[in-house]
Motif scaffolding. Sequence first.
Motif, PDB file in Angstrom:
ATOM      1  N   VAL A 104       0.864  -1.189   0.000  1.00  5.25           N
ATOM      2  CA  VAL A 104       0.000   0.000   0.000  1.00  5.25           C
ATOM      3  C   VAL A 104       0.893   1.229   0.000  1.00  5.25           C
ATOM      4  CG1 VAL A 104      -1.716   1.288   1.355  1.00  5.25           C
ATOM      5  CG2 VAL A 104      -1.835  -1.218   1.251  1.00  5.25           C
ATOM      6  N   GLU A 105       0.536   2.226  -0.805  1.00  6.83           N
ATOM      7  CA  GLU A 105       1.298   3.475  -0.777  1.00  6.83           C
ATOM      8  C   GLU A 105       0.390   4.655  -0.467  1.00  6.83           C
ATOM      9  OE1 GLU A 105       3.405   4.821  -4.309  1.00  6.83           O
ATOM     10  OE2 GLU A 105       4.213   6.517  -3.202  1.00  6.83           O
ATOM     11  N   LEU A 106       0.785   5.434   0.506  1.00  5.12           N
ATOM     12  CA  LEU A 106       0.041   6.643   0.862  1.00  5.12           C
ATOM     13  C   LEU A 106       0.546   7.800   0.012  1.00  5.12           C
ATOM     14  CD1 LEU A 106      -1.952   8.035   2.763  1.00  5.12           C
ATOM     15  CD2 LEU A 106      -0.093   8.378   4.374  1.00  5.12           C
ATOM     16  N   GLY A 107      -0.402   8.537  -0.597  1.00 12.14           N
ATOM     17  CA  GLY A 107      -0.013   9.683  -1.418  1.00 12.14           C
ATOM     18  C   GLY A 107       0.751   9.217  -2.640  1.00 12.14           C
ATOM     19  N   CYS A 108       0.121   8.303  -3.401  1.00 14.00           N
ATOM     20  CA  CYS A 108       0.854   7.676  -4.505  1.00 14.00           C
ATOM     21  C   CYS A 108       1.002   8.614  -5.698  1.00 14.00           C
ATOM     22  CB  CYS A 108       0.177   6.378  -4.925  1.00 14.00           C
ATOM     23  SG  CYS A 108      -1.443   6.660  -5.648  1.00 14.00           S
ATOM     24  N   ASN A 109       0.403   9.815  -5.602  1.00 16.84           N
ATOM     25  CA  ASN A 109       0.485  10.821  -6.660  1.00 16.84           C
ATOM     26  C   ASN A 109       0.050  10.195  -7.988  1.00 16.84           C
ATOM     27  OD1 ASN A 109       2.069  12.889  -8.594  1.00 16.84           O
ATOM     28  ND2 ASN A 109       1.626  13.853  -6.645  1.00 16.84           N
ATOM     29  N   ASP A 110       0.818  10.398  -9.074  1.00 18.14           N
ATOM     30  CA  ASP A 110       0.378   9.883 -10.370  1.00 18.14           C
ATOM     31  C   ASP A 110       0.781   8.419 -10.581  1.00 18.14           C
ATOM     32  OD1 ASP A 110       3.072  10.287 -10.631  1.00 18.14           O
ATOM     33  OD2 ASP A 110       2.914  11.919 -12.076  1.00 18.14           O
ATOM     34  N   GLY A 111       1.252   7.752  -9.523  1.00 16.19           N
ATOM     35  CA  GLY A 111       1.595   6.327  -9.623  1.00 16.19           C
ATOM     36  C   GLY A 111       3.062   6.093  -9.931  1.00 16.19           C
ATOM     37  N   ILE A 112       3.879   7.108  -9.784  1.00 16.72           N
ATOM     38  CA  ILE A 112       5.309   7.034 -10.173  1.00 16.72           C
ATOM     39  C   ILE A 112       6.047   5.860  -9.511  1.00 16.72           C
ATOM     40  CG2 ILE A 112       5.965   8.784  -8.436  1.00 16.72           C
ATOM     41  CD1 ILE A 112       8.097   9.801 -10.451  1.00 16.72           C
ATOM     42  N   MET A 113       5.698   5.518  -8.258  1.00 17.39           N
ATOM     43  CA  MET A 113       6.371   4.373  -7.624  1.00 17.39           C
ATOM     44  C   MET A 113       5.564   3.085  -7.802  1.00 17.39           C
ATOM     45  SD  MET A 113       8.238   3.677  -4.090  1.00 17.39           S
ATOM     46  CE  MET A 113       7.219   4.539  -2.928  1.00 17.39           C
ATOM     47  N   ALA A 137      -3.329   8.409 -11.752  1.00 17.51           N
ATOM     48  CA  ALA A 137      -2.722   7.138 -11.311  1.00 17.51           C
ATOM     49  C   ALA A 137      -3.542   5.959 -11.837  1.00 17.51           C
ATOM     50  CB  ALA A 137      -2.647   7.094  -9.785  1.00 17.51           C
ATOM     51  N   ASN A 138      -4.876   6.015 -11.676  1.00 20.50           N
ATOM     52  CA  ASN A 138      -5.730   4.920 -12.171  1.00 20.50           C
ATOM     53  C   ASN A 138      -5.541   4.747 -13.676  1.00 20.50           C
ATOM     54  OD1 ASN A 138      -7.217   3.586 -10.007  1.00 20.50           O
ATOM     55  ND2 ASN A 138      -8.087   5.611  -9.585  1.00 20.50           N
ATOM     56  N   GLY A 139      -5.433   5.879 -14.373  1.00 20.15           N
ATOM     57  CA  GLY A 139      -5.199   5.853 -15.829  1.00 20.15           C
ATOM     58  C   GLY A 139      -3.860   5.194 -16.163  1.00 20.15           C
ATOM     59  N   ASN A 140      -2.892   5.291 -15.244  1.00 22.91           N
ATOM     60  CA  ASN A 140      -1.569   4.669 -15.455  1.00 22.91           C
ATOM     61  C   ASN A 140      -1.551   3.197 -15.027  1.00 22.91           C
ATOM     62  OD1 ASN A 140      -0.471   7.044 -16.408  1.00 22.91           O
ATOM     63  ND2 ASN A 140       0.414   7.667 -14.458  1.00 22.91           N
ATOM     64  N   GLY A 141      -2.744   2.630 -14.728  1.00 20.14           N
ATOM     65  CA  GLY A 141      -2.812   1.202 -14.366  1.00 20.14           C
ATOM     66  C   GLY A 141      -2.477   0.938 -12.906  1.00 20.14           C
ATOM     67  N   VAL A 142      -2.516   2.006 -12.065  1.00 18.13           N
ATOM     68  CA  VAL A 142      -2.211   1.847 -10.642  1.00 18.13           C
ATOM     69  C   VAL A 142      -3.534   1.979  -9.874  1.00 18.13           C
ATOM     70  CG1 VAL A 142      -1.063   2.967  -8.701  1.00 18.13           C
ATOM     71  CG2 VAL A 142       0.156   2.692 -10.869  1.00 18.13           C
ATOM     72  N   ARG A 143      -3.930   0.901  -9.184  1.00 15.72           N
ATOM     73  CA  ARG A 143      -5.222   0.888  -8.494  1.00 15.72           C
ATOM     74  C   ARG A 143      -5.182   1.877  -7.328  1.00 15.72           C
ATOM     75  NH1 ARG A 143      -8.273  -2.651  -5.254  1.00 15.72           N
ATOM     76  NH2 ARG A 143      -6.331  -3.491  -4.412  1.00 15.72           N
ATOM     77  N   THR A 144      -6.025   2.905  -7.375  1.00 13.60           N
ATOM     78  CA  THR A 144      -5.903   3.999  -6.407  1.00 13.60           C
ATOM     79  C   THR A 144      -7.247   4.425  -5.846  1.00 13.60           C
ATOM     80  OG1 THR A 144      -3.993   4.783  -7.636  1.00 13.60           O
ATOM     81  CG2 THR A 144      -5.010   6.361  -6.175  1.00 13.60           C
ATOM     82  N   LEU A 145      -7.289   4.578  -4.510  1.00 18.39           N
ATOM     83  CA  LEU A 145      -8.467   5.089  -3.805  1.00 18.39           C
ATOM     84  C   LEU A 145      -8.285   6.581  -3.595  1.00 18.39           C
ATOM     85  CD1 LEU A 145      -9.044   3.004  -0.524  1.00 18.39           C
ATOM     86  CD2 LEU A 145     -10.610   3.259  -2.446  1.00 18.39           C
ATOM     87  N   SER A 146      -9.321   7.398  -3.791  1.00 25.05           N
ATOM     88  CA  SER A 146      -9.191   8.811  -3.482  1.00 25.05           C
ATOM     89  C   SER A 146      -9.768   9.055  -2.083  1.00 25.05           C
ATOM     90  CB  SER A 146      -9.903   9.651  -4.544  1.00 25.05           C
ATOM     91  OG  SER A 146      -9.678  10.996  -4.248  1.00 25.05           O
ATOM     92  N   GLU A 147      -8.910   9.025  -1.069  1.00 26.47           N
ATOM     93  CA  GLU A 147      -9.328   9.134   0.343  1.00 26.47           C
ATOM     94  C   GLU A 147      -8.219   9.813   1.139  1.00 26.47           C
ATOM     95  OE1 GLU A 147     -11.988   7.904   1.994  1.00 26.47           O
ATOM     96  OE2 GLU A 147     -12.659   6.025   1.053  1.00 26.47           O
ATOM     97  N   PHE A 148      -8.580  10.387   2.300  1.00 25.95           N
ATOM     98  CA  PHE A 148      -7.582  10.786   3.292  1.00 25.95           C
ATOM     99  C   PHE A 148      -7.370   9.571   4.195  1.00 25.95           C
ATOM    100  CE2 PHE A 148      -8.819  15.071   2.046  1.00 25.95           C
ATOM    101  CZ  PHE A 148      -7.597  15.730   2.093  1.00 25.95           C
ATOM    102  N   PHE A 149      -6.138   9.104   4.359  1.00 24.67           N
ATOM    103  CA  PHE A 149      -5.880   7.888   5.124  1.00 24.67           C
ATOM    104  C   PHE A 149      -6.150   8.113   6.620  1.00 24.67           C
ATOM    105  CE2 PHE A 149      -2.922   4.916   7.325  1.00 24.67           C
ATOM    106  CZ  PHE A 149      -3.456   3.729   6.826  1.00 24.67           C
TER     107      PHE A 149
END
Length: 409
Positions: A104-113, A137-149
């Motif tokens: 899990v990555e917090l603040g994955c931005n555009d999915g760079i990592m 990020a989702n467009g880059n194939g990185v599964r991402t939730l838009s939430e504050f952790f």
Amino acid sequence: MNAPLCRISGQAINRAIDFGIQPLGNGFLLPEFFSSEYFYPMEMGFCETSMMFQLIEQPAPEQMFHEHYAFYSSTSRYMEWHFAEFANQVKQSGYLAKVDPFVVELGCNDGIMLKNFASAGMRHLGIEPSRNVAAVANGNGVRTLSEFFSEAVAEKIVREEGQADAFLAANVMCHIPDMLGVVKGIRALLKPTGVVMFEDPYLGDVIEKTSYDQIYDEHVFLFSAHSVQYMFQLHGMELIDVLPQKTHGGSMRYVLAHAGAYPVSQAVTQLFVKEQELGLHKQSTFETFRRSIEQSRVDLVNLLRELKSQGKRIAGYGATSKSTTVLNYCGIGPDLIEFISDTTPIKQGKFTPGMHIPVKPYEVFQASPPDYAVLFAWNHAEEIMAKEKAFVEAGGRWIVHIPKVQVLG
Ligand code: TYD
């Protein structure tokens, strides 16, 4: 006025450095918004209990992170390489389960990592509060939730997907005022063998280099091993490793786990000793730091005024968030710096926060190079110097203000 309280220990904070009224570090704007520009009092404090160096007041998050927020991580080739290296280190660390690990990555931005895990077919989840950035990020194939952790979000992830092997974050944790909520969430999310690996600009580098421009509205904390250990130990976790990084002018990657799960590396013990020597655990260090910052301001303003009086043209290189602190704290405007060159399309045509220096595309710098260029993107110095040999060969000179104000070459 009541003394401000530490966000971690709840104890009174000692006021340390007052930068006066500042705009948002990344608040590049068009002239029609000059009259309604947002300013806040920027002052850093130090808590002797948690050893946390922190902003006393922070603008409301909706002022900083919104639909128009202009920061995308994938802007530099070096950062692409850096995050691929970070991902590789996680994969090879031995901390991940052999079968079906979950990262899990917090603040994955555009999915760079995380794209480095996604492309290897590994189970991953990004958490990114900026909706527009999460969509990229989702467009880059990185599964991402838009939430504050938070702890509640962590529990939801555990119910739906199970506990995580690794919790990653880069240049994110220092932005979050409710750090204790995040630490509780991490504790709930991680497997008993799970690890946290996060990196942020390192207080030790900031003090050693007088890089006070790491202080701006988004950086609510500047961490040290001492303060990170204090904060995680409150919730039964501990530092097991530390890895210094070159990024952002000197960062630290912290590795933490549930207390007792892994042996503590020698690097942790050595860093604690070094921090004691640097005085990162005591108030008096921040008084010395304040005096160094004041001297840096005098030196930079004197140099720019002197060059201007000789009729030299001065531009800035890199419209960084960091430059907002320098320009506003030193009172440097378009009378001293003609324009700032930046390759980021959404910053171009806008003006710098507070001091309103025009931001121009890189092509302007190339077409009409100044006599002197202030390297505001000093954290990318190697990449930029390699690329800008022609500027120097044609007689151009760099001005740097880190670790001290000087003209190079
Ligand atoms: P960044 O490193 O993200 O610093 P901060 O967190 O302080 O904003 O910003 C670097 C800025 O410099 C970014 O706006 C892009 C710009 N830049 C250039 O214009 N040219 C370059 O060659 C590089 C590497 C960056």
